[in-house]
Enzyme design. Sequence first.
Site, PDB file in Angstrom:
ATOM      1  N   GLY A 139     -22.439 -11.075 -25.810  1.00 56.25           N
ATOM      2  CA  GLY A 139     -21.266 -10.692 -26.458  1.00 56.25           C
ATOM      3  C   GLY A 139     -20.056 -10.661 -26.503  1.00 56.25           C
TER       4      GLY A 139
ATOM      5  CG  HIS B 190     -25.282  -6.635 -17.054  1.00 51.70           C
ATOM      6  ND1 HIS B 190     -25.945  -8.192 -17.538  1.00 51.70           N
ATOM      7  CD2 HIS B 190     -23.913  -7.089 -17.854  1.00 51.70           C
ATOM      8  CE1 HIS B 190     -25.062  -8.805 -18.595  1.00 51.70           C
ATOM      9  NE2 HIS B 190     -23.916  -8.359 -18.663  1.00 51.70           N
TER      10      HIS B 190
ATOM     11  CG  ASP C  24     -23.648 -18.224  -2.388  1.00 57.52           C
ATOM     12  OD1 ASP C  24     -24.514 -17.308  -2.834  1.00 57.52           O
ATOM     13  OD2 ASP C  24     -23.896 -19.491  -2.697  1.00 57.52           O
TER      14      ASP C  24
ATOM     15  CB  SER D   2     -16.873  -9.745 -17.110  1.00 55.67           C
ATOM     16  OG  SER D   2     -17.204 -10.509 -16.369  1.00 55.67           O
ATOM     17  CG  LEU D   3     -17.313 -14.169 -20.626  1.00 57.98           C
ATOM     18  CD1 LEU D   3     -17.973 -13.994 -21.527  1.00 57.98           C
ATOM     19  CD2 LEU D   3     -17.169 -15.044 -19.404  1.00 57.98           C
TER      20      LEU D   3
ATOM     21  NE  ARG E  98     -19.174  -6.234 -16.126  1.00 60.25           N
ATOM     22  CZ  ARG E  98     -19.117  -7.206 -17.535  1.00 60.25           C
ATOM     23  NH1 ARG E  98     -18.963  -7.317 -18.529  1.00 60.25           N
ATOM     24  NH2 ARG E  98     -20.769  -7.232 -17.511  1.00 60.25           N
TER      25      ARG E  98
ATOM     26  CD  GLU F 296     -19.891  -6.446 -26.155  1.00 60.54           C
ATOM     27  OE1 GLU F 296     -20.962  -6.998 -26.330  1.00 60.54           O
ATOM     28  OE2 GLU F 296     -19.149  -5.969 -25.402  1.00 60.54           O
TER      29      GLU F 296
ATOM     30  NE  ARG G 139     -22.724  -3.105 -20.789  1.00 61.72           N
ATOM     31  CZ  ARG G 139     -22.255  -4.211 -20.779  1.00 61.72           C
ATOM     32  NH1 ARG G 139     -22.152  -4.651 -19.936  1.00 61.72           N
ATOM     33  NH2 ARG G 139     -21.855  -5.121 -21.291  1.00 61.72           N
TER      34      ARG G 139
ATOM     35  CG  HIS H 283     -26.560  -4.778 -20.413  1.00 64.02           C
ATOM     36  ND1 HIS H 283     -27.550  -4.547 -21.470  1.00 64.02           N
ATOM     37  CD2 HIS H 283     -26.092  -5.567 -20.706  1.00 64.02           C
ATOM     38  CE1 HIS H 283     -27.064  -4.920 -22.238  1.00 64.02           C
ATOM     39  NE2 HIS H 283     -25.665  -5.557 -22.113  1.00 64.02           N
TER      40      HIS H 283
HETATM   41  P1  FAD Z   1     -20.091 -18.237 -13.220  1.00 67.18           P
HETATM   42  O1  FAD Z   1     -20.157 -18.439 -14.636  1.00 67.18           O
HETATM   43  O2  FAD Z   1     -21.242 -16.974 -12.727  1.00 67.18           O
HETATM   44  O3  FAD Z   1     -20.379 -19.336 -11.388  1.00 67.18           O
HETATM   45  C1  FAD Z   1     -20.329 -19.060 -10.994  1.00 67.18           C
HETATM   46  C2  FAD Z   1     -20.579 -20.643 -10.565  1.00 67.18           C
HETATM   47  O4  FAD Z   1     -20.467 -20.814  -9.010  1.00 67.18           O
HETATM   48  C3  FAD Z   1     -21.354 -21.594 -10.672  1.00 67.18           C
HETATM   49  O5  FAD Z   1     -20.989 -22.644 -10.628  1.00 67.18           O
HETATM   50  C4  FAD Z   1     -21.956 -21.810  -9.093  1.00 67.18           C
HETATM   51  O6  FAD Z   1     -22.417 -22.929  -9.961  1.00 67.18           O
HETATM   52  C5  FAD Z   1     -21.348 -21.252  -8.569  1.00 67.18           C
HETATM   53  N1  FAD Z   1     -21.664 -21.308  -6.587  1.00 67.18           N
HETATM   54  C6  FAD Z   1     -22.039 -19.887  -6.399  1.00 67.18           C
HETATM   55  N2  FAD Z   1     -21.666 -20.370  -4.695  1.00 67.18           N
HETATM   56  C7  FAD Z   1     -22.006 -21.797  -4.822  1.00 67.18           C
HETATM   57  C8  FAD Z   1     -21.930 -22.126  -3.615  1.00 67.18           C
HETATM   58  N3  FAD Z   1     -22.125 -21.904  -2.632  1.00 67.18           N
HETATM   59  N4  FAD Z   1     -21.489 -23.582  -3.570  1.00 67.18           N
HETATM   60  C9  FAD Z   1     -21.284 -23.604  -4.632  1.00 67.18           C
HETATM   61  N5  FAD Z   1     -20.702 -23.148  -5.887  1.00 67.18           N
HETATM   62  C10 FAD Z   1     -21.284 -22.441  -5.877  1.00 67.18           C
HETATM   63  N6  FAD Z   1     -19.599 -10.499 -19.755  1.00 67.18           N
HETATM   64  C11 FAD Z   1     -18.295 -10.515 -20.642  1.00 67.18           C
HETATM   65  O7  FAD Z   1     -17.417 -10.450 -20.335  1.00 67.18           O
HETATM   66  N7  FAD Z   1     -18.929 -10.627 -22.008  1.00 67.18           N
HETATM   67  C12 FAD Z   1     -20.112 -10.639 -22.221  1.00 67.18           C
HETATM   68  O8  FAD Z   1     -21.096 -10.839 -23.882  1.00 67.18           O
HETATM   69  C13 FAD Z   1     -20.946 -11.080 -20.699  1.00 67.18           C
HETATM   70  N8  FAD Z   1     -22.627 -11.406 -21.291  1.00 67.18           N
HETATM   71  C14 FAD Z   1     -23.293 -11.734 -20.060  1.00 67.18           C
HETATM   72  C15 FAD Z   1     -24.912 -11.751 -20.620  1.00 67.18           C
HETATM   73  C16 FAD Z   1     -25.243 -11.882 -19.210  1.00 67.18           C
HETATM   74  C17 FAD Z   1     -27.085 -12.344 -19.443  1.00 67.18           C
HETATM   75  C18 FAD Z   1     -24.863 -12.026 -17.474  1.00 67.18           C
HETATM   76  C19 FAD Z   1     -25.839 -12.367 -17.045  1.00 67.18           C
HETATM   77  C20 FAD Z   1     -23.070 -11.700 -17.518  1.00 67.18           C
HETATM   78  C21 FAD Z   1     -22.647 -11.237 -18.924  1.00 67.18           C
HETATM   79  N9  FAD Z   1     -21.151 -10.808 -18.809  1.00 67.18           N
HETATM   80  C22 FAD Z   1     -20.450 -11.296 -19.625  1.00 67.18           C
HETATM   81  C23 FAD Z   1     -20.951 -10.830 -17.689  1.00 67.18           C
HETATM   82  C24 FAD Z   1     -20.159 -12.938 -17.224  1.00 67.18           C
HETATM   83  O9  FAD Z   1     -20.679 -13.372 -17.688  1.00 67.18           O
HETATM   84  C25 FAD Z   1     -19.747 -12.822 -16.140  1.00 67.18           C
HETATM   85  O10 FAD Z   1     -18.942 -11.879 -14.956  1.00 67.18           O
HETATM   86  C26 FAD Z   1     -19.037 -14.393 -16.059  1.00 67.18           C
HETATM   87  O11 FAD Z   1     -19.181 -15.096 -16.538  1.00 67.18           O
HETATM   88  C27 FAD Z   1     -19.129 -14.697 -14.325  1.00 67.18           C
HETATM   89  O12 FAD Z   1     -17.689 -15.948 -14.705  1.00 67.18           O
HETATM   90  P2  FAD Z   1     -17.189 -16.778 -13.398  1.00 67.18           P
HETATM   91  O13 FAD Z   1     -16.523 -17.740 -13.094  1.00 67.18           O
HETATM   92  O14 FAD Z   1     -16.593 -15.718 -11.940  1.00 67.18           O
HETATM   93  O15 FAD Z   1     -19.390 -16.881 -12.210  1.00 67.18           O
HETATM   94  C1  SIN Z   2     -23.895  -7.999 -23.695  1.00 68.29           C
HETATM   95  O1  SIN Z   2     -23.506  -8.611 -24.706  1.00 68.29           O
HETATM   96  O2  SIN Z   2     -24.837  -7.272 -23.880  1.00 68.29           O
HETATM   97  C2  SIN Z   2     -23.071  -8.283 -21.875  1.00 68.29           C
HETATM   98  C3  SIN Z   2     -21.539  -8.014 -22.111  1.00 68.29           C
HETATM   99  C4  SIN Z   2     -21.170  -7.719 -21.461  1.00 68.29           C
HETATM  100  O3  SIN Z   2     -21.491  -7.660 -20.330  1.00 68.29           O
HETATM  101  O4  SIN Z   2     -19.753  -6.972 -21.136  1.00 68.29           O
END
Ligand code: FAD
Ligand code: SIN
Length: 527
Positions: free
Chosen positions: A48, A345, A216, A385-386, A380, A113, A284, A237
């Site tokens: 999104g 989700h 983790d 989240s991003l 949320r 959204e 949601r 979701h």
């Molecule tokens: P992540 O991007 O999940 O990265 C986690 C990292 O930790 C990875 O590199 C992994 O390898 C590492 N890691 C984990 N455990 C270990 C370990 N034990 N040892 C070493 N490394 C480890 N949010 C939005 O705001 N907008 C959106 O449009 C949106 N769309 C989404 C669509 C989908 C399909 C999904 C699943 C989520 C979506 N979200 C969205 C949510 C958002 O993508 C996530 O919440 C966000 O990207 C999380 O980022 P992060 O950096 O916290 O972790």
């Molecule tokens: C989506 O694109 O519907 C996901 C957006 C989000 O998880 O924030």
Amino acid sequence: MSARSFDVLIVGSGAAGLTAALNLATSLKVGVIAKGKLSEGATGWAQGGIAAVLEEGDSFDAHVRDTMIAGAGLNKQAVVEHVVSEAPHAIARLIELGVPFATENGELHLTREGGHSHRRIVHVADATGWAVQEALEKAAAASANITLIPDMVAIDLITGRHAEEFSTSGAVHGLYALNRKTRRVDALTARATILATGGAGRAYLFSTAPRGATGDGIAMAWRAGCRISNMEFMQFHPTCLYNLEVKNFLITEAVRGEGGILKHPLTGHRFMPDYDERGELAPRDIVARAIDHEIKRDGLDYVHLDIGHREPEFVKEHFPNIYEKLMGLGIDITKEPIPVVPAQHYTCGGVLIDMHGRTDAPCLYAAGEVTQSGLHGANRLASNSLLECLVFGEGAARHILDHWDELHAPPPIRAWDESRVTDSDEEVVITQTWGEIRRFMWNYVGIVRTTKRLERAKHRIDMLRQEVRDYYAHFRVTPDLIELRNLVEVADLIIRSALHRHESRGLHYTLDYPKLAKEAVDTVLVP
Ligand code: FAD
Ligand code: SIN
């Protein structure tokens, strides 16, 4: 065992981890580990977009209000205000790094959204996360101060208990990690450690989250003595593709934002207005529960999401990846409805942090989906989240830079001890236990809960936790065993938190306590 040392060690190479790394690398040596490829986290999967106040007529107050309405009284207002006001800066920074956000007439194109009162979501078609991940990774790879280490699976945080000279300070000095290539456990030490490990969606049978979302960071922080909060608030979701071959493919909420309608697959009835006046754009939790109710009441496999009434060119331009993917499965979304079901989700709860990303353990920070920062409350808001990853990734980095002299230099650390374990002779225990957890979490700790179902889940997780502990004590660690050990811990935290909440609020809905309690209180589990 080999040992490596950095100024700061970051576990996770998604939006939170890489943002922190880029901000630290101005003056510090940073190690970033990922348990598989660098791009395998949820960030690359985001569709999104990212929420920010950029439209004329929109305001920070409105974004704060929308976030807090979705969060059902549990958001921390100061945190929400901080994150919302930082959003335009975070987007500007991504543009500087080269993220090609969609534009219209020279302005950023903003999509809409659920739960948002304005058009507020910047996006790169329907693959925003991939573009963000690519840009962050490129910038990190170009920095001489950042060492990117894929295929390194963190096992446990190193504290004074692992020092050659035992200490009970509680401070974290890095971590032990399994190097997938050498199959050895390395000690990686640092003056500050940041957990950016993402969520725990894979505790559920159906989830849009990537394979590595096994909680983790939450489990490691818990074992290191940090408080974990609000784990009962698992976000489902509403619209994951229903397909027997392709599991876990998200249909972005922006499809509803751009006019997609939810229909009963047998009668064609548009059912959302029966549940909420905001229709398909209700938050949601409401949409997911409505779909769950339709499916269970009428014994359906799925409901329909229909965007076929919009111009085909518009649909293809805005949702090119979804269009292509579904065409490949024989569904032309410009003409036919999409079969959808809710799926886990997002993990709203996590490691409790303050405004600067500090956890309870000295020298340990956390950012992104692994945390409970107070931004999301009980649910949320879409695309926040991003944004949280970007704001807290930068915030944690800033705090480390500003307080560098107060952080503890790591002492000499004991080597990982493998003298009392052997190679496993029955890997089947891991797959069997994993499957069992995901199934009962889906059935007993899902969208609609009851105390009886939660108690059943608790009984099972108690048994499995003991089995996994015994297994872990006897066998050499493997990536699957590390994840399973974390997954049982996190499933237990989710169930305990859900049992603790005697009301229905946001994402936690239980038939035994259907009303909202007068006071909004976080669930905080203390190790
Ligand atoms: P992540 O991007 O999940 O990265 C986690 C990292 O930790 C990875 O590199 C992994 O390898 C590492 N890691 C984990 N455990 C270990 C370990 N034990 N040892 C070493 N490394 C480890 N949010 C939005 O705001 N907008 C959106 O449009 C949106 N769309 C989404 C669509 C989908 C399909 C999904 C699943 C989520 C979506 N979200 C969205 C949510 C958002 O993508 C996530 O919440 C966000 O990207 C999380 O980022 P992060 O950096 O916290 O972790
Ligand atoms: C989506 O694109 O519907 C996901 C957006 C989000 O998880 O924030």
